[in-house]
Design a protein around this motif. Structure first.
Motif, PDB file in Angstrom:
ATOM      1  N   GLY A  96      34.879  53.730  41.338  1.00  0.00           N
ATOM      2  CA  GLY A  96      34.025  53.577  42.517  1.00  0.00           C
ATOM      3  C   GLY A  96      33.934  52.118  42.944  1.00  0.00           C
ATOM      4  N   ARG A  97      33.262  51.872  44.044  1.00  0.00           N
ATOM      5  CA  ARG A  97      32.950  50.500  44.481  1.00  0.00           C
ATOM      6  C   ARG A  97      31.447  50.421  44.721  1.00  0.00           C
ATOM      7  N   PRO A  98      30.856  49.222  44.554  1.00  0.00           N
ATOM      8  CA  PRO A  98      29.423  49.105  44.820  1.00  0.00           C
ATOM      9  C   PRO A  98      29.116  49.414  46.295  1.00  0.00           C
ATOM     10  N   ARG A 121      38.224  60.378  51.555  1.00  0.00           N
ATOM     11  CA  ARG A 121      38.820  59.499  52.579  1.00  0.00           C
ATOM     12  C   ARG A 121      39.623  58.383  51.910  1.00  0.00           C
ATOM     13  N   TRP A 122      39.053  57.808  50.840  1.00  0.00           N
ATOM     14  CA  TRP A 122      39.766  56.735  50.138  1.00  0.00           C
ATOM     15  C   TRP A 122      41.117  57.263  49.613  1.00  0.00           C
ATOM     16  N   ARG A 123      41.096  58.474  49.013  1.00  0.00           N
ATOM     17  CA  ARG A 123      42.342  59.035  48.455  1.00  0.00           C
ATOM     18  C   ARG A 123      43.391  59.185  49.531  1.00  0.00           C
ATOM     19  N   MET A 125      43.609  57.608  52.485  1.00  0.00           N
ATOM     20  CA  MET A 125      44.051  56.296  53.002  1.00  0.00           C
ATOM     21  C   MET A 125      44.947  55.596  51.974  1.00  0.00           C
ATOM     22  N   ARG A 126      44.549  55.674  50.729  1.00  0.00           N
ATOM     23  CA  ARG A 126      45.279  54.983  49.658  1.00  0.00           C
ATOM     24  C   ARG A 126      46.697  55.560  49.544  1.00  0.00           C
ATOM     25  N   ARG A 127      46.819  56.910  49.604  1.00  0.00           N
ATOM     26  CA  ARG A 127      48.157  57.526  49.497  1.00  0.00           C
ATOM     27  C   ARG A 127      49.045  57.074  50.655  1.00  0.00           C
ATOM     28  N   ILE A 295      42.550  46.361  57.921  1.00  0.00           N
ATOM     29  CA  ILE A 295      41.981  45.733  56.724  1.00  0.00           C
ATOM     30  C   ILE A 295      43.037  44.948  55.926  1.00  0.00           C
ATOM     31  N   MET A 296      44.323  45.217  56.182  1.00  0.00           N
ATOM     32  CA  MET A 296      45.388  44.483  55.473  1.00  0.00           C
ATOM     33  C   MET A 296      45.225  42.980  55.634  1.00  0.00           C
ATOM     34  N   TYR A 297      44.861  42.566  56.845  1.00  0.00           N
ATOM     35  CA  TYR A 297      44.714  41.136  57.089  1.00  0.00           C
ATOM     36  C   TYR A 297      43.590  40.562  56.224  1.00  0.00           C
ATOM     37  N   ALA A 306      46.203  31.485  49.345  1.00  0.00           N
ATOM     38  CA  ALA A 306      45.670  30.826  48.146  1.00  0.00           C
ATOM     39  C   ALA A 306      46.746  30.743  47.064  1.00  0.00           C
ATOM     40  N   MET A 307      47.551  31.814  46.929  1.00  0.00           N
ATOM     41  CA  MET A 307      48.587  31.789  45.880  1.00  0.00           C
ATOM     42  C   MET A 307      49.636  30.715  46.170  1.00  0.00           C
ATOM     43  N   VAL A 308      50.010  30.526  47.456  1.00  0.00           N
ATOM     44  CA  VAL A 308      51.010  29.482  47.740  1.00  0.00           C
ATOM     45  C   VAL A 308      50.419  28.100  47.438  1.00  0.00           C
ATOM     46  N   PRO A 369      34.762  44.296  42.286  1.00  0.00           N
ATOM     47  CA  PRO A 369      34.102  45.130  41.271  1.00  0.00           C
ATOM     48  C   PRO A 369      34.355  46.626  41.445  1.00  0.00           C
ATOM     49  N   HIS A 370      34.575  47.302  40.313  1.00  0.00           N
ATOM     50  CA  HIS A 370      34.601  48.769  40.274  1.00  0.00           C
ATOM     51  C   HIS A 370      33.171  49.221  39.965  1.00  0.00           C
ATOM     52  N   VAL A 371      32.904  50.510  40.134  1.00  0.00           N
ATOM     53  CA  VAL A 371      31.582  51.047  39.769  1.00  0.00           C
ATOM     54  C   VAL A 371      31.787  52.330  38.972  1.00  0.00           C
ATOM     55  N   VAL A 435      47.103  40.530  34.622  1.00  0.00           N
ATOM     56  CA  VAL A 435      46.289  41.603  35.220  1.00  0.00           C
ATOM     57  C   VAL A 435      45.654  41.151  36.537  1.00  0.00           C
ATOM     58  N   SER A 436      46.251  40.147  37.174  1.00  0.00           N
ATOM     59  CA  SER A 436      45.631  39.569  38.379  1.00  0.00           C
ATOM     60  C   SER A 436      45.575  40.525  39.562  1.00  0.00           C
ATOM     61  N   TYR A 437      46.344  41.618  39.515  1.00  0.00           N
ATOM     62  CA  TYR A 437      46.296  42.576  40.632  1.00  0.00           C
ATOM     63  C   TYR A 437      45.289  43.700  40.382  1.00  0.00           C
ATOM     64  N   GLY A 438      44.531  43.628  39.296  1.00  0.00           N
ATOM     65  CA  GLY A 438      43.467  44.602  39.094  1.00  0.00           C
ATOM     66  C   GLY A 438      43.900  45.803  38.275  1.00  0.00           C
ATOM     67  N   PHE A 439      43.141  46.891  38.407  1.00  0.00           N
ATOM     68  CA  PHE A 439      43.241  47.978  37.424  1.00  0.00           C
ATOM     69  C   PHE A 439      43.155  49.364  38.042  1.00  0.00           C
ATOM     70  N   GLY A 440      43.718  50.303  37.280  1.00  0.00           N
ATOM     71  CA  GLY A 440      43.491  51.724  37.507  1.00  0.00           C
ATOM     72  C   GLY A 440      43.852  52.171  38.909  1.00  0.00           C
ATOM     73  N   ARG A 441      43.071  53.097  39.416  1.00  0.00           N
ATOM     74  CA  ARG A 441      43.368  53.674  40.728  1.00  0.00           C
ATOM     75  C   ARG A 441      43.167  52.664  41.842  1.00  0.00           C
ATOM     76  N   ARG A 442      42.402  51.577  41.577  1.00  0.00           N
ATOM     77  CA  ARG A 442      42.131  50.599  42.635  1.00  0.00           C
ATOM     78  C   ARG A 442      43.072  49.399  42.558  1.00  0.00           C
ATOM     79  N   ILE A 443      44.098  49.441  41.693  1.00  0.00           N
ATOM     80  CA  ILE A 443      44.995  48.280  41.573  1.00  0.00           C
ATOM     81  C   ILE A 443      45.527  47.913  42.964  1.00  0.00           C
ATOM     82  N   CYS A 444      45.767  46.606  43.173  1.00  0.00           N
ATOM     83  CA  CYS A 444      46.194  46.105  44.485  1.00  0.00           C
ATOM     84  C   CYS A 444      47.372  46.925  45.016  1.00  0.00           C
ATOM     85  N   VAL A 445      47.175  47.533  46.182  1.00  0.00           N
ATOM     86  CA  VAL A 445      48.226  48.380  46.741  1.00  0.00           C
ATOM     87  C   VAL A 445      49.312  47.514  47.409  1.00  0.00           C
ATOM     88  N   GLY A 446      48.999  46.230  47.638  1.00  0.00           N
ATOM     89  CA  GLY A 446      49.963  45.345  48.294  1.00  0.00           C
ATOM     90  C   GLY A 446      50.765  44.501  47.321  1.00  0.00           C
TER      91      GLY A 446
HETATM   92  C1  HEM Z   1      48.939  37.467  45.178  1.00  0.00           C
HETATM   93  C2  HEM Z   1      48.262  38.049  46.135  1.00  0.00           C
HETATM   94  C3  HEM Z   1      47.236  39.130  45.853  1.00  0.00           C
HETATM   95  C4  HEM Z   1      46.380  39.256  44.801  1.00  0.00           C
HETATM   96  C5  HEM Z   1      46.207  38.316  43.598  1.00  0.00           C
HETATM   97  C6  HEM Z   1      45.636  40.486  45.018  1.00  0.00           C
HETATM   98  C7  HEM Z   1      44.657  40.963  44.158  1.00  0.00           C
HETATM   99  C8  HEM Z   1      43.947  42.128  44.372  1.00  0.00           C
HETATM  100  C9  HEM Z   1      42.906  42.609  43.491  1.00  0.00           C
HETATM  101  C10 HEM Z   1      42.436  41.922  42.218  1.00  0.00           C
HETATM  102  C11 HEM Z   1      42.439  43.760  44.016  1.00  0.00           C
HETATM  103  C12 HEM Z   1      41.327  44.636  43.434  1.00  0.00           C
HETATM  104  C13 HEM Z   1      41.918  45.560  42.385  1.00  0.00           C
HETATM  105  C14 HEM Z   1      40.877  46.368  41.645  1.00  0.00           C
HETATM  106  O1  HEM Z   1      39.875  46.773  42.240  1.00  0.00           O
HETATM  107  O2  HEM Z   1      41.052  46.569  40.424  1.00  0.00           O
HETATM  108  C15 HEM Z   1      43.181  44.019  45.231  1.00  0.00           C
HETATM  109  C16 HEM Z   1      42.971  45.112  46.030  1.00  0.00           C
HETATM  110  C17 HEM Z   1      43.667  45.326  47.191  1.00  0.00           C
HETATM  111  N1  HEM Z   1      44.712  44.580  47.677  1.00  0.00           N
HETATM  112 FE1  HEM Z   1      45.461  42.898  46.883  1.00  0.00          FE
HETATM  113  N2  HEM Z   1      46.058  41.058  46.169  1.00  0.00           N
HETATM  114  C18 HEM Z   1      47.039  40.277  46.716  1.00  0.00           C
HETATM  115  C19 HEM Z   1      47.745  40.506  47.865  1.00  0.00           C
HETATM  116  C20 HEM Z   1      47.613  41.612  48.664  1.00  0.00           C
HETATM  117  C21 HEM Z   1      48.398  41.882  49.839  1.00  0.00           C
HETATM  118  C22 HEM Z   1      49.519  40.970  50.361  1.00  0.00           C
HETATM  119  C23 HEM Z   1      47.942  43.066  50.357  1.00  0.00           C
HETATM  120  C24 HEM Z   1      48.417  43.812  51.557  1.00  0.00           C
HETATM  121  C25 HEM Z   1      49.652  43.781  52.045  1.00  0.00           C
HETATM  122  C26 HEM Z   1      46.867  43.539  49.493  1.00  0.00           C
HETATM  123  C27 HEM Z   1      46.158  44.706  49.670  1.00  0.00           C
HETATM  124  C28 HEM Z   1      45.125  45.145  48.859  1.00  0.00           C
HETATM  125  C29 HEM Z   1      44.297  46.324  49.141  1.00  0.00           C
HETATM  126  C30 HEM Z   1      44.395  47.245  50.355  1.00  0.00           C
HETATM  127  C31 HEM Z   1      43.390  46.439  48.086  1.00  0.00           C
HETATM  128  C32 HEM Z   1      42.287  47.494  47.918  1.00  0.00           C
HETATM  129  C33 HEM Z   1      42.773  48.647  47.057  1.00  0.00           C
HETATM  130  C34 HEM Z   1      41.692  49.699  46.830  1.00  0.00           C
HETATM  131  O3  HEM Z   1      40.508  49.387  46.789  1.00  0.00           O
HETATM  132  O4  HEM Z   1      42.076  50.864  46.647  1.00  0.00           O
HETATM  133  N3  HEM Z   1      46.705  42.630  48.473  1.00  0.00           N
HETATM  134  N4  HEM Z   1      44.103  43.017  45.415  1.00  0.00           N
END
Ligand code: HEM
Length: 512
Positions: A96-98, A121-123, A125-127, A295-297, A306-308, A369-371, A435-446
């Motif tokens: 979940g999210r807060p 709705r999240w499921r 959109m996420r798919r 929301i992508m932006y 920030a990463m660059v 944060p997850h909930v 693990v910088s892109y997060g975890f589980g079902r909410r892991i960064c989709v980008g």
């Molecule tokens: C190095 C660059 C990036 C980092 C470090 C990063 C990191 C993260 C993290 C930590 C989360 C939360 C994960 C979680 O809740 O466990 C997240 C979620 C997300 N990221 Fe990224 N991100 C990056 C780039 C991007 C880019 C380029 C996109 C789109 C093209 C993107 C789209 C998203 C979206 C849509 C979510 C929400 C996913 C959800 O809640 O289901 N991110 N990201």
């Protein structure tokens, strides 16, 4: 009468006390994870206003630390295994999210995928977004990613003020914004008046949503009953509701533009094109499609910029690794053409360098944060339903048991074996090496898009320039912009590595 009133009263009192004592001693709330003492009512809310300091303090208290923010339960997870146990392996409970009333419910009318709960709705959109951003789809954006990285290098070399403090920042911001708009709508920023207006409005949205989610920004988050106040008496509500209408119109217009190009046969691959093509399959409405894209932006541009910045600072301050990456680029690519994404399999050291920067300096150092959606127990500790889970990414990524004794230091070679090839990633890192892109079902989709785009940006910057700092710099302080954190502005010198570097980049750009 066999029993007197006093006897009954004493007996009843003992019974009630015994009952209350039993309830108290067997209450799961006595088994919460350890945590710092807070103030009455406020709990630890004031400490949490400075997350960087608070995380450092919580780290000393254990792997799983309980905190209370004005009556809301939260845990800080300081250990990669614990984070994976809860957020990956118990994803059904911890996805979940807060609740964020002003940002998610009012400004976004419940349509932001990042802050929405673990709902149907999240499921959907996420798919749909996964379809447009997964590894195979990510390949269709390579051309745009290379183009943006070449333009970035040329812009840096043409700017005589680039070596002033933070002189690179606006270039990186423009690069990241243009990249995300190219991937989402095939609408990169190329300096027209219309582009500037679009970029300006997107920045306005970003600023408004960041301000709305800042801790303590709105009392209604703590007293949801205030939501009943009519909009005409509550500016925060009026602004958000009016803002939602403006943003929706803008997001719709960007999608309409892609539809027009699809009809005329000019549309290149983009996330929105996939969302439209696959609309029936994923069951997204028009408004869900517009907001999924919009929301992508918000999530992609600041993180990428920030990463660059961190890549530049890490390499400028570690010349030994910079030289090793450049030697690899010279031997694989030479000086007659610029790097391409297809070169990656022959560039293990550059690949390892990027992984290492993302591990060492995660752009979102406490994630999103997850909930928990149910009461749960972990290693004898109680985690109540509704607990916010913040992950201390830096603590996880610098765990010495996983990353070695030098985990706190920048060392790309940790990812390579004795033959100089990439080693398998540590457990629970999903082949990312961190693990910088997060975890589980909410892991960064980008993340696939982010990895590809950052790889080519790193390769082109290192191929084209020697990076060095001028004067002081700070490797430890994070400039907190809400979720995303960048380094403190520093002075960086971008010295072309050989005379033809810029003309080759320009020629490769024209030829593409
Ligand atoms: C190095 C660059 C990036 C980092 C470090 C990063 C990191 C993260 C993290 C930590 C989360 C939360 C994960 C979680 O809740 O466990 C997240 C979620 C997300 N990221 Fe990224 N991100 C990056 C780039 C991007 C880019 C380029 C996109 C789109 C093209 C993107 C789209 C998203 C979206 C849509 C979510 C929400 C996913 C959800 O809640 O289901 N991110 N990201």
């Amino acid at each position: 009468m066999l029993v007197s009133y006093p006897t009954i009263t004493v007996g009843a009192s003992i019974f009630i006390l015994a009952y209350l004592a039993k309830r108290y001693f067997s209450s799961p709330w006595r088994r919460l994870p350890p945590g710092p003492r807070g103030y009455p009512i406020l709990g630890n809310a004031l400490d949490m206003l400075n997350m960087q300091q608070f995380l450092a303090k919580s780290y000393a208290l254990g792997d799983l630390v309980y905190v209370n923010a004005i009556g809301k339960s939260a845990v800080i997870i300081n250990n990669q295994r614990v984070a994976a146990d809860l957020l990956d392996r118990r994803a059904a409970t911890f996805s979940g999210r807060p609740r964020t009333i002003v940002a998610q419910e009012l400004w976004c009318n419940g349509l932001s995928i990042v802050t929405m709960g673990h709902t149907d709705r999240w499921r959907r959109m996420r798919r749909a977004m996964h379809e447009g951003l997964r590894t195979a789809s990510a390949k269709t954006y390579h051309e745009m990613e290379v183009e943006e990285a070449r333009l970035l290098a040329l812009a840096l070399s043409n700017d005589k003020d680039v070596s002033t403090p933070g002189g690179y920042v606006h270039h990186y911001a423009r690069y990241a914004a243009s990249l995300i708009l190219a991937i989402t709508y095939d609408r990169p920023i190329r300096g027209t008046a219309e582009d500037e207006k679009m970029a300006h409005f997107l920045e306005w949205i970003l600023t408004k949503l960041e301000a709305a989610t800042a801790p303590g920004a709105h009392l209604v988050e703590y007293f949801p009953v205030m939501l009943a106040i009519p909009a005409k008496f509550a500016k925060w509500k009026r602004d958000a509701l009016e803002g939602h209408v403006k943003i929706s119109q803008f997001y719709n217009s960007l999608v309409d533009d892609v539809k027009r190009r699809m009809t005329s046969g000019e549309a290149r691959p983009s996330l929105v094109r996939t969302l439209i093509d696959e609309k029936q399959h994923f069951g997204l409405s028009e408004v869900e499609t517009s907001w999924a894209a919009g929301i992508m932006y918000i999530v992609g541009s600041d993180t990428q910029a920030a990463m660059v910045e961190w890549i530049t600072l890490a390499l400028a301050t570690h010349p030994e690794f910079q030289r090793r990456a450049q030697a690899e680029l010279d031997s694989v690519i030479g000086h007659a053409r610029s790097p391409r994404i297809e070169d990656r399999s022959n560039l293990p050291f550059v690949t390892a360098t990027l992984r290492e920067v993302i591990r060492w300096k995660p752009a979102a150092p406490y994630g999103i944060p997850h909930v928990s959606e149910e009461d749960d127990w972990y290693e004898g500790m109680f985690i109540p339903k509704g607990t916010m889970c913040f992950v201390n990414m830096v603590a996880c990524n610098t765990n010495t048991e996983i990353y070695g004794a030098d985990a706190a230091h920048f060392n790309p070679a940790r990812y390579l074996d004795e033959k100089g090839q990439l080693k398998p990633s540590p457990p629970d890192t999903k082949d990312e090496g961190h693990v910088s892109y997060g975890f589980g079902r909410r892991i960064c989709v980008g993340r696939h898009v982010a990895n590809d785009a950052l790889f080519i940006a790193t390769a082109i910057l290192l191929w084209a320039f020697d990076l060095s700092t001028i004067g002081e710099y700070d490797l430890h302080t994070y400039v907190d912009k809400g979720v995303t954190n960048s380094p403190k502005p520093f002075r960086c010198k971008f010295t072309p590595r050989f005379p033809e570097a810029m003309s080759i980049l320009a020629a490769d750009l024209d030829a593409a």
